[in-house]
Structure formats: structure tokens, C-alpha cells
Design a protein around this motif. Sequence first.
Motif, mmCIF file in Angstrom:
data_model
loop_
_atom_site.group_PDB
_atom_site.id
_atom_site.type_symbol
_atom_site.label_atom_id
_atom_site.label_comp_id
_atom_site.label_asym_id
_atom_site.label_seq_id
_atom_site.Cartn_x
_atom_site.Cartn_y
_atom_site.Cartn_z
ATOM 1 N N LEU A 18 0.863 -1.180 0.000
ATOM 2 C CA LEU A 18 0.000 0.000 0.000
ATOM 3 C C LEU A 18 0.898 1.228 0.000
ATOM 4 N N ALA A 19 0.689 2.075 -0.986
ATOM 5 C CA ALA A 19 1.511 3.279 -1.090
ATOM 6 C C ALA A 19 1.438 4.077 0.210
ATOM 7 N N GLY A 20 2.597 4.423 0.756
ATOM 8 C CA GLY A 20 2.659 5.215 1.977
ATOM 9 C C GLY A 20 3.012 4.421 3.213
ATOM 10 N N LEU A 21 2.782 3.088 3.198
ATOM 11 C CA LEU A 21 3.112 2.290 4.392
ATOM 12 C C LEU A 21 4.612 2.299 4.663
ATOM 13 N N GLY A 22 5.420 2.262 3.606
ATOM 14 C CA GLY A 22 6.873 2.301 3.798
ATOM 15 C C GLY A 22 7.318 3.611 4.401
ATOM 16 N N GLN A 23 6.691 4.710 4.010
ATOM 17 C CA GLN A 23 7.039 6.008 4.584
ATOM 18 C C GLN A 23 6.646 6.076 6.062
ATOM 19 N N ILE A 24 5.477 5.496 6.385
ATOM 20 C CA ILE A 24 5.071 5.455 7.801
ATOM 21 C C ILE A 24 6.051 4.604 8.594
ATOM 22 N N TYR A 25 6.507 3.501 8.017
ATOM 23 C CA TYR A 25 7.523 2.657 8.677
ATOM 24 C C TYR A 25 8.792 3.464 8.935
ATOM 25 N N ASN A 26 9.104 4.365 8.009
ATOM 26 C CA ASN A 26 10.288 5.218 8.170
ATOM 27 C C ASN A 26 10.025 6.431 9.060
ATOM 28 N N LYS A 27 8.807 6.482 9.654
ATOM 29 C CA LYS A 27 8.399 7.573 10.534
ATOM 30 C C LYS A 27 8.245 8.895 9.792
ATOM 31 N N ARG A 28 7.981 8.825 8.484
ATOM 32 C CA ARG A 28 7.635 10.024 7.696
ATOM 33 C C ARG A 28 6.116 10.005 7.549
ATOM 34 N N TYR A 29 5.435 10.340 8.664
ATOM 35 C CA TYR A 29 4.007 10.095 8.784
ATOM 36 C C TYR A 29 3.167 10.945 7.817
ATOM 37 N N ILE A 30 3.521 12.214 7.686
ATOM 38 C CA ILE A 30 2.711 13.091 6.825
ATOM 39 C C ILE A 30 2.796 12.635 5.370
ATOM 40 N N VAL A 37 -3.738 8.431 1.102
ATOM 41 C CA VAL A 37 -4.938 9.153 0.670
ATOM 42 C C VAL A 37 -4.992 9.237 -0.856
ATOM 43 N N LEU A 38 -3.842 9.529 -1.493
ATOM 44 C CA LEU A 38 -3.799 9.620 -2.955
ATOM 45 C C LEU A 38 -4.170 8.287 -3.600
ATOM 46 N N GLU A 39 -3.634 7.182 -3.065
ATOM 47 C CA GLU A 39 -3.935 5.883 -3.661
ATOM 48 C C GLU A 39 -5.405 5.527 -3.495
ATOM 49 N N ILE A 40 -5.938 5.722 -2.307
ATOM 50 C CA ILE A 40 -7.340 5.387 -2.078
ATOM 51 C C ILE A 40 -8.250 6.260 -2.946
ATOM 52 N N ALA A 41 -7.931 7.558 -3.037
ATOM 53 C CA ALA A 41 -8.738 8.462 -3.849
ATOM 54 C C ALA A 41 -8.705 8.039 -5.323
ATOM 55 N N PHE A 42 -7.522 7.634 -5.801
ATOM 56 C CA PHE A 42 -7.396 7.205 -7.196
ATOM 57 C C PHE A 42 -8.237 5.952 -7.456
ATOM 58 N N ILE A 43 -8.172 5.000 -6.533
ATOM 59 C CA ILE A 43 -8.926 3.750 -6.707
ATOM 60 C C ILE A 43 -10.430 4.012 -6.692
ATOM 61 N N VAL A 44 -10.878 4.827 -5.714
ATOM 62 C CA VAL A 44 -12.312 5.103 -5.600
ATOM 63 C C VAL A 44 -12.825 5.858 -6.817
ATOM 64 N N ALA A 45 -12.032 6.832 -7.297
ATOM 65 C CA ALA A 45 -12.501 7.704 -8.375
ATOM 66 C C ALA A 45 -12.456 7.031 -9.743
ATOM 67 N N PHE A 85 0.234 6.489 -15.355
ATOM 68 C CA PHE A 85 0.501 7.491 -14.330
ATOM 69 C C PHE A 85 0.537 6.849 -12.945
ATOM 70 N N ALA A 86 -0.422 5.946 -12.689
ATOM 71 C CA ALA A 86 -0.491 5.303 -11.381
ATOM 72 C C ALA A 86 0.746 4.449 -11.117
ATOM 73 N N VAL A 87 1.185 3.710 -12.128
ATOM 74 C CA VAL A 87 2.374 2.865 -11.977
ATOM 75 C C VAL A 87 3.607 3.727 -11.731
ATOM 76 N N THR A 88 3.716 4.851 -12.444
ATOM 77 C CA THR A 88 4.840 5.764 -12.241
ATOM 78 C C THR A 88 4.868 6.265 -10.800
ATOM 79 N N PHE A 89 3.701 6.666 -10.309
ATOM 80 C CA PHE A 89 3.613 7.114 -8.918
ATOM 81 C C PHE A 89 3.982 5.992 -7.959
#
Length: 426
Positions: A18-30, A37-45, A85-89
Amino acid sequence: MKEKKLNPTIAMVLSILLAGLGQIYNKRYIKGISFIVLEIAFIVATFDFLWLGLWGIITLGTIPGVDHSIFLLVYGIVALILLAFAVTFYVFNVLDARKQAIKLNNGWEPPTFSQAVKNGYDKAFPYIMTAPGLILLIFTVVFPLLFAIALAFTNYDLYNSPPRNLVEWVGLSNFLDLGTVDIWKNTFASVFTWTIVWTIVATSFQIVVGLILAVLVNDKRIKFKKTIRTILILPWAVPGFVSILIFAAMFNDEFGAINQDIIIPLIGGEGLPWLTDPFYTKIVLILIQTWLGYPFVFALFSGVLQSISSEWYEAAEVDGATRWQKFRHITLPHVLFATAPLLIIQYTTNFNNFNIIYLFNEGGPAVQGQNAGGTDILISWVYKLTFETNDYSMAAAISLIIGLIVSIFAIFQFRRTSSFKEEGNM
């Protein structure tokens, strides 16, 4: 107590899940929460649209009269672009998580929120400014190109037009027909051969005429150079389509001035079949293109010739060089070195020079056993297949061949052109 080291592999795997979990693991929470949020928004939309697009591009519809194959193909191509675009991100997200884990292990101190925003803005500013242009490029160049490529592998024509009928994928069938079915094979061979002859002869003539005139006008013994240059460039000042239509009237078999005022008074008879015999029509087309094309080449060469130092010619005269030797070893190398890329563009432009072919005689006259005119080049044949016979898939296949030929020729020539090499040796 020694701080526990981060595992870059774990950070990378979490970002894949899940995009962002690795950053949270690195304590880069924001950053991590933003990515989630970006990944979920992309999937929903886009989920429903992506599902429809991918299904549509695979099947091109299943119910005639209900499913519109071309619309589904368009949805599918747009879906693929969005996925790109999604794969690039996603790739950026994974690499960013791994990279930051390594940097943190090496003692890197993460910036504060305000610093991160400022640094992010500074780095992203060029991308923000170029993003609208990139999006416009994708949907005005890349999307139509992908659509044309896709059509080349379908059976989209007058008899397979949605929504009444479905379009189907046919693989390489269109390309095989160009080499096996008699009418397609004969027409393609004839049109392709004439396209190559037209491109080489017409372009070479305009270059040679422009070069000869530029060298003559640049001669020291010639007076009134400005006046002569102005006169020679006049054909360039007149819109091309106006000149072509005037020439079409002049060479008309029945009432044209060439037959009525020149040919018939000199040799009698009914004049020459300029518009009804492919041989004569091709000759006229080459002459007209020479007339239309030489002014640009003349102006181009004139500027280059004036930049060549007179000391080189004086040194050559001291060494006893003839005029031909000075032209061959000084003038010609300089001219070709400075203008080679533009001359290559002249060839590729004439390869797809639709205007003169269609405006002069609409690619005619007709030829028995072919579905193209006697002077059609590939691009004018594609136009007829698209707008006159509605054979869209075959037109797309030929367009793909045109693109490959022009691209290969241009890349090959540009790589061999001295003006594109760092050494700059002639």
C-alpha cells in the motif's frame, strides 16, 4: 540506547502492499498518510472507469447494437494512460521508501514540516509548470497515436462499423493483406514506389536548384543581389495552395494555358495529357514541388554562404585551386554541415506532402486494378481510405508503416549528421 536500524527491504515491501506504508515505517508520517490518501482516492474515483476500459479494450464489446467498440477502445486507451501514471507514482513511492530508509540508517535527519514543504515546492516547481503541457501532449499526441496503432490491428471499416456491428481484433491481418491480397499488394507496391521516387527526386531537385541559385547570387561579380534575392524568394511568399491550384488550371488537358498556348501551337494535336496520364502528371508534380520548395533552400543556403570567410577562398586561390575544387572542398562541406538537419526535414516533409498531391489532381488519374490513384503517395492514399472508402483499419496500418519509415530514416540520418556530433568535424 542505540536506535534500531530500519530495514530498507521491509520499507519497500510495505510500500508495494500500500503506497505510503513504507514512509510510515520510516516515521515520515505526513508523507505516508498523503500517499495513502492519494492511492485510495485514485482507486475510488477511477475503479469503475478502469474496469470498463480494460474490459472494453480486451473484448471491444460483446453485444452488437449495445456496445460501441470504438468508444470502448477509447476508454481502454485512456484507462491505460491513467494506469501508466499510477504505476509511475507507485514506483516512485517504492523507491522513495527504500531510499529514505537507507538515508535514515546513515544518520540523515528528516527536515521539519515547513522545511519539507519548502524543499518539496522547490523540487516540484519545474514539474508543476510543465505538467499542463505534458498532459496536453499526452492527450493531443500520444493518445491519437495509440488510437491509430490500435485501429491497425482491428477490422474497423464500412462493413464493421459500430454500434450496429462490433469491431474485432484481427492481429496482423491488415499488414498481411498488404503483401498477399492482389489489389492491396499491387496498390501498395505502386504507391510505395512512387512515394520513394517522389520524395527523393522532388526534394533533391529543389535542393540542387536552391544551391545553384544561392552560389550564383553570392558570386562577387553579380550586381543587384538584394533585388535578385527578392525575386527568387517570391514563390515562397505566395501561399502554396494558391500556387498549386493555379498550376492545376494551367496544366488542364482541355483549357489549360500550357496546352492551348504552348504545346498545341508548337507540335499540334490535342496537347499532352497532363492530368490523365500518370507519367506526365508525375513529371508536373515534381516540377511544381521544385518551384515551391527551392526558395526556402535558396534563402537557407544564402545565409550560410555569406558566413564563409573570404580568406579561405583566397588561400585556396594561392594554392591554385579551381572553382570546382573551391566549391567541392570549401563551399559544399560548409553548407551541408550547417543545413543537414533542415535538409533531412525537407525529405521527411515531402514524404508526407499531402497538399500538392491532392490539390493538383486528387492523386489521379485512376489506375485499373488499384484502389489508389496513379499519383497517390502513401499519405494521400490513407486520406482516401479514411474519408472516401471508410477503411479505417487499413488506413491506420498504412499510417503506422509511414510513421516507422519516417522515424527510422530521420533517426538514422540525424545520427550520421556532423552538425549533431560534438566534435563538429567536417
